[in-house]
Design a protein around this motif. Structure first.
Motif, PDB file in Angstrom:
ATOM      1  N   PRO A 131      45.758  32.866  38.740  1.00  0.00           N
ATOM      2  CA  PRO A 131      44.293  32.696  38.664  1.00  0.00           C
ATOM      3  C   PRO A 131      43.782  32.658  37.221  1.00  0.00           C
ATOM      4  CG  PRO A 131      44.870  34.892  39.493  1.00  0.00           C
ATOM      5  CD  PRO A 131      46.130  34.100  39.461  1.00  0.00           C
ATOM      6  N   PHE A 132      44.536  33.214  36.284  1.00  0.00           N
ATOM      7  CA  PHE A 132      44.090  33.167  34.884  1.00  0.00           C
ATOM      8  C   PHE A 132      44.214  31.761  34.292  1.00  0.00           C
ATOM      9  CE2 PHE A 132      44.951  37.910  33.630  1.00  0.00           C
ATOM     10  CZ  PHE A 132      43.997  38.303  34.558  1.00  0.00           C
ATOM     11  N   TYR A 133      45.013  30.918  34.934  1.00  0.00           N
ATOM     12  CA  TYR A 133      45.254  29.574  34.396  1.00  0.00           C
ATOM     13  C   TYR A 133      44.752  28.483  35.350  1.00  0.00           C
ATOM     14  CZ  TYR A 133      48.141  31.534  30.686  1.00  0.00           C
ATOM     15  OH  TYR A 133      48.591  32.221  29.581  1.00  0.00           O
ATOM     16  N   SER A 134      43.935  28.877  36.303  1.00  0.00           N
ATOM     17  CA  SER A 134      43.448  27.908  37.285  1.00  0.00           C
ATOM     18  C   SER A 134      41.974  27.580  37.032  1.00  0.00           C
ATOM     19  CB  SER A 134      43.597  28.487  38.694  1.00  0.00           C
ATOM     20  OG  SER A 134      43.078  27.589  39.641  1.00  0.00           O
ATOM     21  N   THR A 137      51.623  34.130  48.967  1.00  0.00           N
ATOM     22  CA  THR A 137      50.498  33.357  49.515  1.00  0.00           C
ATOM     23  C   THR A 137      49.448  34.305  50.102  1.00  0.00           C
ATOM     24  OG1 THR A 137      51.836  31.425  49.980  1.00  0.00           O
ATOM     25  CG2 THR A 137      49.837  31.686  51.292  1.00  0.00           C
ATOM     26  N   LEU A 138      49.918  35.306  50.838  1.00  0.00           N
ATOM     27  CA  LEU A 138      48.974  36.273  51.434  1.00  0.00           C
ATOM     28  C   LEU A 138      48.203  37.022  50.344  1.00  0.00           C
ATOM     29  CD1 LEU A 138      51.194  37.692  54.327  1.00  0.00           C
ATOM     30  CD2 LEU A 138      49.258  36.112  54.524  1.00  0.00           C
ATOM     31  N   VAL A 139      48.912  37.338  49.271  1.00  0.00           N
ATOM     32  CA  VAL A 139      48.246  38.035  48.153  1.00  0.00           C
ATOM     33  C   VAL A 139      47.186  37.127  47.532  1.00  0.00           C
ATOM     34  CG1 VAL A 139      48.623  38.936  45.809  1.00  0.00           C
ATOM     35  CG2 VAL A 139      50.149  39.609  47.673  1.00  0.00           C
ATOM     36  N   MET A 140      47.530  35.844  47.381  1.00  0.00           N
ATOM     37  CA  MET A 140      46.561  34.901  46.782  1.00  0.00           C
ATOM     38  C   MET A 140      45.334  34.739  47.693  1.00  0.00           C
ATOM     39  SD  MET A 140      49.141  32.049  45.167  1.00  0.00           S
ATOM     40  CE  MET A 140      47.946  31.034  44.331  1.00  0.00           C
ATOM     41  N   ILE A 141      45.567  34.701  49.006  1.00  0.00           N
ATOM     42  CA  ILE A 141      44.431  34.564  49.930  1.00  0.00           C
ATOM     43  C   ILE A 141      43.571  35.838  49.896  1.00  0.00           C
ATOM     44  CG2 ILE A 141      43.815  34.422  52.385  1.00  0.00           C
ATOM     45  CD1 ILE A 141      46.235  32.500  52.703  1.00  0.00           C
ATOM     46  N   ASN A 156      43.211  37.801  47.430  1.00  0.00           N
ATOM     47  CA  ASN A 156      42.478  37.746  46.163  1.00  0.00           C
ATOM     48  C   ASN A 156      41.230  36.868  46.299  1.00  0.00           C
ATOM     49  OD1 ASN A 156      42.002  38.016  43.324  1.00  0.00           O
ATOM     50  ND2 ASN A 156      42.920  36.001  43.026  1.00  0.00           N
ATOM     51  N   CYS A 157      41.381  35.732  46.975  1.00  0.00           N
ATOM     52  CA  CYS A 157      40.235  34.824  47.155  1.00  0.00           C
ATOM     53  C   CYS A 157      39.156  35.457  48.041  1.00  0.00           C
ATOM     54  CB  CYS A 157      40.696  33.498  47.769  1.00  0.00           C
ATOM     55  SG  CYS A 157      41.669  32.523  46.626  1.00  0.00           S
ATOM     56  N   ILE A 158      39.589  36.191  49.061  1.00  0.00           N
ATOM     57  CA  ILE A 158      38.606  36.855  49.929  1.00  0.00           C
ATOM     58  C   ILE A 158      37.801  37.877  49.114  1.00  0.00           C
ATOM     59  CG2 ILE A 158      38.367  38.470  51.875  1.00  0.00           C
ATOM     60  CD1 ILE A 158      40.829  37.018  53.137  1.00  0.00           C
ATOM     61  N   LEU A 159      38.505  38.664  48.313  1.00  0.00           N
ATOM     62  CA  LEU A 159      37.808  39.687  47.519  1.00  0.00           C
ATOM     63  C   LEU A 159      36.894  39.038  46.480  1.00  0.00           C
ATOM     64  CD1 LEU A 159      40.770  42.198  47.076  1.00  0.00           C
ATOM     65  CD2 LEU A 159      38.773  42.465  48.536  1.00  0.00           C
ATOM     66  N   LEU A 160      37.376  37.968  45.851  1.00  0.00           N
ATOM     67  CA  LEU A 160      36.528  37.276  44.866  1.00  0.00           C
ATOM     68  C   LEU A 160      35.309  36.643  45.537  1.00  0.00           C
ATOM     69  CD1 LEU A 160      39.237  35.582  42.613  1.00  0.00           C
ATOM     70  CD2 LEU A 160      37.597  37.311  41.885  1.00  0.00           C
ATOM     71  N   SER A 161      35.487  36.159  46.761  1.00  0.00           N
ATOM     72  CA  SER A 161      34.353  35.555  47.483  1.00  0.00           C
ATOM     73  C   SER A 161      33.323  36.621  47.840  1.00  0.00           C
ATOM     74  CB  SER A 161      34.830  34.863  48.759  1.00  0.00           C
ATOM     75  OG  SER A 161      35.770  33.874  48.445  1.00  0.00           O
ATOM     76  N   GLY A 162      33.815  37.778  48.288  1.00  0.00           N
ATOM     77  CA  GLY A 162      32.902  38.886  48.609  1.00  0.00           C
ATOM     78  C   GLY A 162      32.106  39.302  47.393  1.00  0.00           C
ATOM     79  N   TYR A 163      32.769  39.282  46.243  1.00  0.00           N
ATOM     80  CA  TYR A 163      32.091  39.648  44.997  1.00  0.00           C
ATOM     81  C   TYR A 163      31.092  38.555  44.575  1.00  0.00           C
ATOM     82  CZ  TYR A 163      31.408  40.341  40.015  1.00  0.00           C
ATOM     83  OH  TYR A 163      30.836  40.482  38.779  1.00  0.00           O
ATOM     84  N   THR A 164      31.549  37.302  44.592  1.00  0.00           N
ATOM     85  CA  THR A 164      30.717  36.202  44.079  1.00  0.00           C
ATOM     86  C   THR A 164      29.495  35.968  44.972  1.00  0.00           C
ATOM     87  OG1 THR A 164      32.715  35.181  43.221  1.00  0.00           O
ATOM     88  CG2 THR A 164      30.764  33.785  43.355  1.00  0.00           C
ATOM     89  N   LEU A 212      38.483  42.755  40.772  1.00  0.00           N
ATOM     90  CA  LEU A 212      39.027  42.861  39.406  1.00  0.00           C
ATOM     91  C   LEU A 212      40.511  43.229  39.466  1.00  0.00           C
ATOM     92  CD1 LEU A 212      37.899  42.859  36.366  1.00  0.00           C
ATOM     93  CD2 LEU A 212      38.122  45.329  36.527  1.00  0.00           C
ATOM     94  N   PHE A 213      40.829  44.212  40.303  1.00  0.00           N
ATOM     95  CA  PHE A 213      42.238  44.615  40.432  1.00  0.00           C
ATOM     96  C   PHE A 213      43.053  43.496  41.076  1.00  0.00           C
ATOM     97  CE2 PHE A 213      40.520  49.052  40.248  1.00  0.00           C
ATOM     98  CZ  PHE A 213      41.213  49.430  39.106  1.00  0.00           C
ATOM     99  N   SER A 214      42.473  42.843  42.085  1.00  0.00           N
ATOM    100  CA  SER A 214      43.270  41.847  42.816  1.00  0.00           C
ATOM    101  C   SER A 214      43.608  40.656  41.932  1.00  0.00           C
ATOM    102  CB  SER A 214      42.545  41.390  44.083  1.00  0.00           C
ATOM    103  OG  SER A 214      41.505  40.510  43.781  1.00  0.00           O
ATOM    104  N   VAL A 215      42.689  40.278  41.057  1.00  0.00           N
ATOM    105  CA  VAL A 215      42.970  39.111  40.221  1.00  0.00           C
ATOM    106  C   VAL A 215      44.078  39.450  39.210  1.00  0.00           C
ATOM    107  CG1 VAL A 215      41.237  39.406  38.375  1.00  0.00           C
ATOM    108  CG2 VAL A 215      41.784  37.122  39.190  1.00  0.00           C
ATOM    109  N   ALA A 216      44.053  40.674  38.694  1.00  0.00           N
ATOM    110  CA  ALA A 216      45.107  41.087  37.751  1.00  0.00           C
ATOM    111  C   ALA A 216      46.447  41.217  38.472  1.00  0.00           C
ATOM    112  CB  ALA A 216      44.728  42.404  37.081  1.00  0.00           C
ATOM    113  N   LEU A 217      46.429  41.800  39.664  1.00  0.00           N
ATOM    114  CA  LEU A 217      47.693  41.994  40.394  1.00  0.00           C
ATOM    115  C   LEU A 217      48.275  40.658  40.866  1.00  0.00           C
ATOM    116  CD1 LEU A 217      46.799  45.202  42.436  1.00  0.00           C
ATOM    117  CD2 LEU A 217      48.393  45.009  40.512  1.00  0.00           C
TER     118      LEU A 217
END
Lengths: 266, 252
Positions: A69-72, A177-181, A183-191, A242-247
């Motif tokens: 996610p840091f390079y996307s 893949t599950l971790v990436m999904i 992460n997207c759920i948590l980022l969506s909840g935040y955004t 924040l944690f999920s994107v780093a992990l």
């Protein structure tokens, strides 16, 4: 005699906060009020060092269908003339979104600026304070613009996660893949629980029923209610994402070293 | 007062004026269900009838008995004695942000001066007074305010930075939010908020929300929505342009 616009009182009649003998020192609190701002400063600093280090590293961010996610989005082919890590072209977007976020503002004003470090703890005093009224903090008012640019980046992260489900002509599933999904759920909840989003979708309205003035289903009211549900847990979304994107980034980094740890399920 | 179970608490209560005073210790028997205001009344009745304290309902509805208990702003009638550890000294001070008159009583009249300058509710003369619940729900939360001024007290802009010349404080942002979000109100208080109430001084550290005894979400539901409305009006040229083309925005 000078007079502020706020009241009809002359300056000389404005009340002053009590000092000694009733109040001495920065606070009368007896609890460990310093723990929370200290921990927040520690975690923010650690995250900042990690993210900067990963951006500078400019390596180990893509393996097979997986992209950090840091390079996307992956810009390295679009801007070959860019001399630095492509992460620097992207990270300013989530950084500006989080830096102007109303929750994070509370957190770092307390932890880094100590304005104030905790309630009723007065480290800094004096009338020079202008808060977000003047530069540079007046720029916090641009939070909604940060939301506008962060939303497409989030959609790209969703695409990054979804495309790991289908590649080489067949469907796949892995723990990564599950971790990436997740992460997207948590980022969506935040955004989409952001205060600016809440205002834009309906909070700016004074009357959800107007001008028709009849009680029926109103899209603005429903959208506002939905965003409000996310917004009520904005702090939790902020931290978990924040944690999920780093992990997620860390997981992809080590998957670049050893692809087996993606744990392919099928 | 019911019989004591033998447990005693030590209260250190501020006695004096703004310029001269000291903390005095009192030992008070603790009963089940007792609150700090009960302990203060016990001191008045048994040790010192001259101890000054402002109170009225003892039910967290009048907002009179605001004080600082162990450094945290709270209503004395909502501060339960059983929330303190055995043997812990309980420090009771007047609120810091407004000048002490005597002991635990402070002069909060500045707040009423601020209130006078807020444009009152302004409905259209031909308003249709049919109001639906979804349109009034946000405003109802703000009507819970009991004007205890604990939020004004804890706000560091007023408390530590002494910006009583320029900053209206959270209580009055709640009032303005209640007016601005009212479906029938037609006034526009955005310029007032920005240039006189100086909403920009608030850096949303949420202490007002933390101390509110009525659990009003002051920051999330009043201050931040108002800040966003100020952004609409003064800091969002793109939004203003779009509204100019498509229409929208209700107020003069």
């Amino acid at each position: 005699m000078t007079q502020s616009q706020l009241t009809d009182l002359p300056e000389s009649k404005l009340p002053q906060s009590n000092a000694v003998p009733a109040y001495e020192g920065p606070t009368s609190r007896k609890d460990n009020w310093w723990v929370e701002p200290f921990l927040i400063a520690f975690v923010f600093t650690a995250f900042g060092i990690y993210a900067t280090g990963r951006a500078i590293e400019n390596n180990l961010y893509e393996v097979g269908p997986y992209l950090s996610p840091f390079y996307s989005p992956n810009l390295k082919e679009f801007v070959p003339w860019w001399p630095l890590s492509p992460a620097f072209l992207i990270l300013w977007i989530p950084l500006s979104f989080r830096a102007t976020c109303y929750y994070y503002r509370k957190a770092y004003y307390r932890s880094y600026f100590m304005h104030p470090p905790a309630c009723t703890v007065g480290m800094f005093k004096g009338k020079g304070y202008t808060g977000e009224q003047s530069f540079p903090f007046v720029l916090q008012n641009l939070h909604r613009y940060a939301f506008y640019v962060a939303t497409p980046v989030l959609l790209i992260l969703w695409w990054d996660a979804i495309k790991t489900l289908y590649y080489d002509g067949s469907f796949h599933m892995s723990v990564l893949t599950l971790v990436m999904i997740a992460n997207c759920i948590l980022l969506s909840g935040y955004t989409f629980g952001c205060h600016a989003c809440r205002h834009i979708v309906g909070g700016k309205e004074d009357c959800f029923s107007c001008p028709s003035n009849e009680s029926k289903v109103k899209p603005a009211f429903q959208a506002w209610q939905l965003v409000t549900k996310f917004n009520e847990r904005h702090q939790q979304w902020a931290w978990t994402s924040l944690f999920s994107v780093a992990l997620t980034d860390l997981y992809i980094r080590y998957t670049c070293v050893d692809p087996n740890i993606a744990f392919q399920l099928f | 007062m019911p019989e004591s179970n033998g447990r005693q608490a030590t209260l250190k209560v501020y006695r004096g004026t703004k310029d001269k005073g000291e903390f005095q210790s009192y030992k008070v028997p603790v009963e089940a269900g007792m609150v700090v205001l009960d302990a203060i009344h016990y001191i008045q009745q048994n040790f010192d009838p001259e101890l000054a304290v402002r109170w009225n309902c003892k039910a967290a509805k009048c907002g009179s008995c605001s004080a600082e208990v162990n450094g945290m702003p709270s209503l004395m009638c909502k501060s339960r004695m059983d929330s303190f550890k055995d043997g812990e000294d309980i420090c009771v001070q007047p609120i810091k942000t407004f000048p002490i008159i005597k002991d635990l009583v402070t002069d909060v009249s500045w707040n009423y001066e601020v209130n006078k300058k807020i444009k009152a509710f302004s409905p259209s003369p031909d308003a249709d007074w049919t109001i639906y619940q979804e349109d009034i729900e946000r405003v109802q939360e703000f009507r819970k305010c009991i004007e205890c001024f604990l939020c004004q007290n804890v706000c560091h802009v007023l408390r530590d930075h002494e910006r009583k010349d320029n900053f209206m404080g959270p209580r009055f942002m709640v009032r303005v939010a209640g007016l601005e979000m009212h479906p029938l109100d037609e006034a526009n208080r955005m310029k007032y908020l920005k240039d006189e109430g100086h909403i920009g001084y608030c850096n949303i550290t949420k202490c007002c929300t933390e101390v509110c005894p009525e659990d009003i979400h002051i920051t999330d539901n009043a201050i931040i929505p108002l800040k966003e409305r100020v952004v609409d009006e003064f800091y969002d040229p793109l939004g203003k342009f779009i509204r100019g083309v498509l229409g929208g925005g209700k107020k003069k």
